[in-house]
Design a protein around this motif. Structure first.
Motif, PDB file in Angstrom:
ATOM      1  N   TYR A 460      33.132  42.794  33.438  1.00  0.00           N
ATOM      2  CA  TYR A 460      34.456  42.637  34.040  1.00  0.00           C
ATOM      3  C   TYR A 460      34.964  43.958  34.622  1.00  0.00           C
ATOM      4  N   TYR A 461      34.638  45.064  33.950  1.00  0.00           N
ATOM      5  CA  TYR A 461      35.053  46.366  34.462  1.00  0.00           C
ATOM      6  C   TYR A 461      34.405  46.631  35.823  1.00  0.00           C
ATOM      7  N   ASP A 462      33.083  46.388  35.895  1.00  0.00           N
ATOM      8  CA  ASP A 462      32.366  46.616  37.155  1.00  0.00           C
ATOM      9  C   ASP A 462      32.911  45.719  38.261  1.00  0.00           C
ATOM     10  N   ARG A 463      33.234  44.474  37.907  1.00  0.00           N
ATOM     11  CA  ARG A 463      33.775  43.549  38.902  1.00  0.00           C
ATOM     12  C   ARG A 463      35.139  44.031  39.382  1.00  0.00           C
ATOM     13  N   PHE A 464      35.981  44.466  38.437  1.00  0.00           N
ATOM     14  CA  PHE A 464      37.320  44.938  38.768  1.00  0.00           C
ATOM     15  C   PHE A 464      37.242  46.174  39.670  1.00  0.00           C
ATOM     16  N   LEU A 465      36.350  47.098  39.322  1.00  0.00           N
ATOM     17  CA  LEU A 465      36.177  48.313  40.106  1.00  0.00           C
ATOM     18  C   LEU A 465      35.639  47.984  41.504  1.00  0.00           C
ATOM     19  N   GLY A 466      34.709  47.019  41.575  1.00  0.00           N
ATOM     20  CA  GLY A 466      34.177  46.609  42.872  1.00  0.00           C
ATOM     21  C   GLY A 466      35.253  46.007  43.762  1.00  0.00           C
ATOM     22  N   TRP A 467      36.145  45.208  43.169  1.00  0.00           N
ATOM     23  CA  TRP A 467      37.248  44.647  43.946  1.00  0.00           C
ATOM     24  C   TRP A 467      38.111  45.744  44.556  1.00  0.00           C
ATOM     25  N   SER A 468      38.378  46.768  43.748  1.00  0.00           N
ATOM     26  CA  SER A 468      39.262  47.838  44.219  1.00  0.00           C
ATOM     27  C   SER A 468      38.675  48.553  45.438  1.00  0.00           C
ATOM     28  N   MET A 469      37.357  48.605  45.509  1.00  0.00           N
ATOM     29  CA  MET A 469      36.711  49.316  46.614  1.00  0.00           C
ATOM     30  C   MET A 469      36.610  48.462  47.885  1.00  0.00           C
ATOM     31  N   GLU A 470      36.562  47.154  47.725  1.00  0.00           N
ATOM     32  CA  GLU A 470      36.358  46.295  48.898  1.00  0.00           C
ATOM     33  C   GLU A 470      37.633  45.614  49.381  1.00  0.00           C
ATOM     34  N   PHE A 471      38.687  45.609  48.563  1.00  0.00           N
ATOM     35  CA  PHE A 471      39.837  44.766  48.867  1.00  0.00           C
ATOM     36  C   PHE A 471      40.477  45.106  50.213  1.00  0.00           C
ATOM     37  N   GLY A 472      40.627  46.375  50.501  1.00  0.00           N
ATOM     38  CA  GLY A 472      41.316  46.763  51.722  1.00  0.00           C
ATOM     39  C   GLY A 472      40.639  46.258  52.986  1.00  0.00           C
ATOM     40  N   MET A 473      39.322  46.191  52.994  1.00  0.00           N
ATOM     41  CA  MET A 473      38.573  45.783  54.182  1.00  0.00           C
ATOM     42  C   MET A 473      38.079  44.343  54.099  1.00  0.00           C
ATOM     43  N   ALA A 474      38.427  43.646  53.029  1.00  0.00           N
ATOM     44  CA  ALA A 474      37.909  42.293  52.820  1.00  0.00           C
ATOM     45  C   ALA A 474      38.560  41.294  53.772  1.00  0.00           C
ATOM     46  N   SER A 475      37.855  40.193  54.023  1.00  0.00           N
ATOM     47  CA  SER A 475      38.402  39.109  54.846  1.00  0.00           C
ATOM     48  C   SER A 475      39.465  38.362  54.042  1.00  0.00           C
ATOM     49  N   LEU A 476      40.222  37.513  54.730  1.00  0.00           N
ATOM     50  CA  LEU A 476      41.253  36.737  54.056  1.00  0.00           C
ATOM     51  C   LEU A 476      40.642  35.829  52.988  1.00  0.00           C
ATOM     52  N   ALA A 477      39.499  35.212  53.293  1.00  0.00           N
ATOM     53  CA  ALA A 477      38.857  34.324  52.327  1.00  0.00           C
ATOM     54  C   ALA A 477      38.444  35.088  51.075  1.00  0.00           C
ATOM     55  N   ARG A 478      37.926  36.325  51.260  1.00  0.00           N
ATOM     56  CA  ARG A 478      37.511  37.128  50.112  1.00  0.00           C
ATOM     57  C   ARG A 478      38.728  37.578  49.305  1.00  0.00           C
ATOM     58  N   LYS A 479      39.788  38.000  49.984  1.00  0.00           N
ATOM     59  CA  LYS A 479      41.001  38.398  49.266  1.00  0.00           C
ATOM     60  C   LYS A 479      41.564  37.223  48.459  1.00  0.00           C
ATOM     61  N   ARG A 480      41.494  36.035  49.034  1.00  0.00           N
ATOM     62  CA  ARG A 480      42.016  34.861  48.351  1.00  0.00           C
ATOM     63  C   ARG A 480      41.285  34.632  47.030  1.00  0.00           C
ATOM     64  N   ILE A 481      39.970  34.772  47.047  1.00  0.00           N
ATOM     65  CA  ILE A 481      39.197  34.503  45.837  1.00  0.00           C
ATOM     66  C   ILE A 481      39.392  35.614  44.807  1.00  0.00           C
ATOM     67  N   ILE A 482      39.552  36.869  45.260  1.00  0.00           N
ATOM     68  CA  ILE A 482      39.821  37.971  44.330  1.00  0.00           C
ATOM     69  C   ILE A 482      41.157  37.746  43.634  1.00  0.00           C
ATOM     70  N   ILE A 483      42.186  37.411  44.398  1.00  0.00           N
ATOM     71  CA  ILE A 483      43.519  37.190  43.826  1.00  0.00           C
ATOM     72  C   ILE A 483      43.505  36.009  42.869  1.00  0.00           C
ATOM     73  N   ALA A 484      42.740  34.968  43.205  1.00  0.00           N
ATOM     74  CA  ALA A 484      42.663  33.793  42.342  1.00  0.00           C
ATOM     75  C   ALA A 484      42.025  34.131  40.998  1.00  0.00           C
ATOM     76  N   GLN A 485      41.076  35.078  40.981  1.00  0.00           N
ATOM     77  CA  GLN A 485      40.431  35.456  39.732  1.00  0.00           C
ATOM     78  C   GLN A 485      41.223  36.520  38.972  1.00  0.00           C
ATOM     79  N   LEU A 486      41.926  37.377  39.700  1.00  0.00           N
ATOM     80  CA  LEU A 486      42.679  38.456  39.065  1.00  0.00           C
ATOM     81  C   LEU A 486      43.951  37.947  38.395  1.00  0.00           C
ATOM     82  N   PHE A 487      44.677  37.070  39.070  1.00  0.00           N
ATOM     83  CA  PHE A 487      45.945  36.573  38.545  1.00  0.00           C
ATOM     84  C   PHE A 487      45.765  35.154  38.013  1.00  0.00           C
ATOM     85  N   LYS A 488      46.018  34.998  36.750  1.00  0.00           N
ATOM     86  CA  LYS A 488      45.935  33.670  36.143  1.00  0.00           C
ATOM     87  C   LYS A 488      47.062  32.776  36.641  1.00  0.00           C
ATOM     88  N   ARG A 489      48.220  33.387  36.891  1.00  0.00           N
ATOM     89  CA  ARG A 489      49.390  32.614  37.306  1.00  0.00           C
ATOM     90  C   ARG A 489      50.338  33.521  38.087  1.00  0.00           C
TER      91      ARG A 489
END
Length: 559
Positions: A460-489
């Motif tokens: 989970y740490y590696d996944r969280f760190l990977g998100w932080s590095m890609e989020f700024g340049m990610a597509s809308l679809a990728r950002k949507r899936i990151i937010i869906a996994q990061l925030f439970k509600r």
């Protein structure tokens, strides 16, 4: 002249290749010629098991039955009686049925099966009881050997899964015949990777993936188009991790057959599990990822608690922008005092700001601080609690034992306790001992669970760190899936106030982050620094006063 119909059967393809049917035909024709009979029909069954397949499902048996009822032949001839079948609960009665139709049943090797006495019926049953036993033993031997071969990582036949192909690599069986092994098919493996990656990184649904692959002309091994079931089956198949899996047999790990890494596979399982209809109540992953807005699945109305939906403007719509809608409240399904519709872009912008701030904090956080100080400390604390509880349980057991030894002294009148008092003390000690043992068992379970969590923390740490590095340049679809996994509600209230509940798997890292200078992360959610959070309902003058230095309490995020 006596009319004869013959039945020839072999149960495996190997027997077909070795010309077993021609052998049966030659022997039956020779036997009929010796008896002076005329063969009018010959029926062949190739690769048909007389043990696994019922007579009702065998075309040859059904054709013979029809001919018998119409009196088209006089004798049914087989090479051996087990060619008719090997089922002790069925075949004896099939043979007896033919006899009742006036048909004589002959075997080249065993002669005529008659039904003139009770002994004949018994012999008929025993014959097929023995045949079934032989089939069961043969089946067991073959299955055991095949299981052994699969356990050793050897391919034992069958249609390869999509992404693999069977080729000869020089391996030979005990009869010195070449056998095939599996290898990765590069073209198909690329499709498998695409299915997993788009599911995890873009949140693409099974229907969208199947439609696009079929439109591109991609087909399964059977030449069929991809459908939802095919996609879901691929996403659930552990063989892509590099294992040969057949029913309950799993081979050792075979790196040469691995197409998908374990982290990607596990992430796909999380998403597909949430998308199941029966898990709709707790999912936070959008079931579809093509709506054009940022949130779906984890956005809730703060007023009534129901999940919010999104709507995109159609042609001629009154509002030319996408919205988030409290569907239950807007349609008066439940009483809702909150706002019914929100401009999606305003909500999305706020969520993106919060997510970016949150992901940026992890980049400056050492692994030791995030993992050891948070998770390992909890493991050590549970270990300490468990040791203390076990010590107290041992002391309680000794105290109970001492009181029980006092019983004999009490009976002799040498104890300072009365019988009633001693009985009460023993009962209290026993209850205390039982309660401490129960507490120790609960702590053991908690400790085991926490250790399991600790083992998965690195992932989970590696996944969280990977998100932080890609989020700024990610597509809308990728950002949507990151937010869906990061925030439970995420709860949305009037005035565009937002409240975030972080998934526990990632909250453990956030709590250890240095948030000095930021209005921080709490047990219930996240808020932004005051300078980007004007308090809902305040006047412009009040807001200016706050800017000039007046302290304010942390509030939910607002537009």
């Amino acid at each position: 002249m006596t009319r004869v119909e013959c039945l020839y059967r072999v149960s495996t393809k190997g027997q077909v290749d070795h010309d077993d049917i021609p052998m049966q035909r030659i022997e039956c024709r020779k036997f009929a010629e010796q008896q002076g009979w005329n063969i009018i029909k010959e029926l062949c069954e190739k690769g048909v098991s007389g043990f696994k397949i019922s007579a009702d499902d065998r075309d040859a048996i059904q054709e013979l039955r029809e001919d018998a009822m119409n009196q088209r032949f006089d004798v049914l001839l087989v090479f051996m009686f087990d060619r008719l079948g090997r089922r002790d609960d069925e075949t004896p009665f099939v043979v007896e049925w033919f006899a009742k139709q006036g048909i004589r049943i002959f075997s080249v090797k065993e002669g005529e099966q008659k039904f003139e006495s009770h002994t004949d019926s018994l012999i008929n049953y025993i014959r097929y009881w023995q045949s079934e036993g032989e089939s069961r033993k043969t089946s067991m031997r073959i299955k055991t050997r095949l299981d052994q071969m699969r356990g050793e990582g050897l391919y034992t036949g069958g249609t390869p899964r999509y992404g693999y192909r069977a080729v000869e690599k020089g391996r030979r069986n005990k009869k010195d015949k070449p056998v095939k092994d599996l290898e990765i098919c590069p073209e198909e493996a690329a499709v498998v990777k695409e299915i997993f990656e788009r599911t995890v990184y873009e949140g693409a649904g099974s229907f969208i993936l199947a439609t696009e692959l079929s439109a591109r002309g991609v087909r399964t091994h059977h030449g069929a188009q991809f459908n939802v079931s095919t996609i879901n089956k691929i996403l659930r198949d552990r063989q892509y991790l590099g294992y040969l899996i057949t029913q309950d047999i799993t081979s050792p790990h075979l790196p040469e057959l691995q197409i998908i890494d374990e982290a990607l596979f596990n992430a796909a399982q999380e998403i597909t599990e949430q998308r199941k209809t029966q898990n709709a109540a707790w999912r936070n992953i959008p079931r579809q990822n093509c709506s054009g807005v940022l949130l779906g699945g984890n956005l809730y109305c703060a007023a009534c608690g129901s999940r919010m939906t999104s709507s995109s403007p159609g042609e001629g719509a009154k509002r030319p922008y996408a919205e988030y809608i409290c569907y239950m409240g807007a349609n008066h399904r439940i009483a809702c005092s909150g706002q019914k519709a929100y401009v999606a872009k305003r909500v999305d912008d706020l969520v993106l700001r919060v997510t970016g701030m949150l992901l940026n904090t992890i980049q400056d956080t050492p692994k030791d601080e995030s993992i050891e100080k948070r998770v390992l400390a909890e493991v050590k604390d549970l270990e300490r609690q468990l040791a203390d509880t076990r010590k107290q349980a041992d002391e309680a057991a000794k105290a109970q034992e001492a009181l029980e030894m006092e019983v004999s002294r009490c009976l002799m009148g040498q104890s300072q306790f009365t019988a009633e008092m001693l009985s009460k003390l023993i009962e209290q000690a026993a209850q205390k001992h039982k309660a401490l043992n129960h507490t120790a068992a609960e702590l053991e379970q908690k400790l085991a669970d926490q250790k399991k969590i600790a083992d998965g923390v690195q992932t989970y740490y590696d996944r969280f760190l990977g998100w932080s590095m890609e989020f700024g340049m990610a597509s809308l679809a990728r950002k949507r899936i990151i937010i869906a996994q990061l925030f439970k509600r995420i709860e949305l209230d009037r005035g565009y106030n937002l409240h975030f509940e972080v998934d526990w798997n990632y909250e453990q890292f956030i709590d250890s982050v240095n948030v000095k200078g930021k209005q921080g992360i709490t047990a219930v959610g996240i808020t932004l620094p005051p300078k980007v959070r004007p308090k809902a309902g305040k006047t412009a003058k009040a807001s200016q006063t706050a800017k000039n230095g007046r302290k304010r309490k942390a509030e939910p995020i607002s537009a």
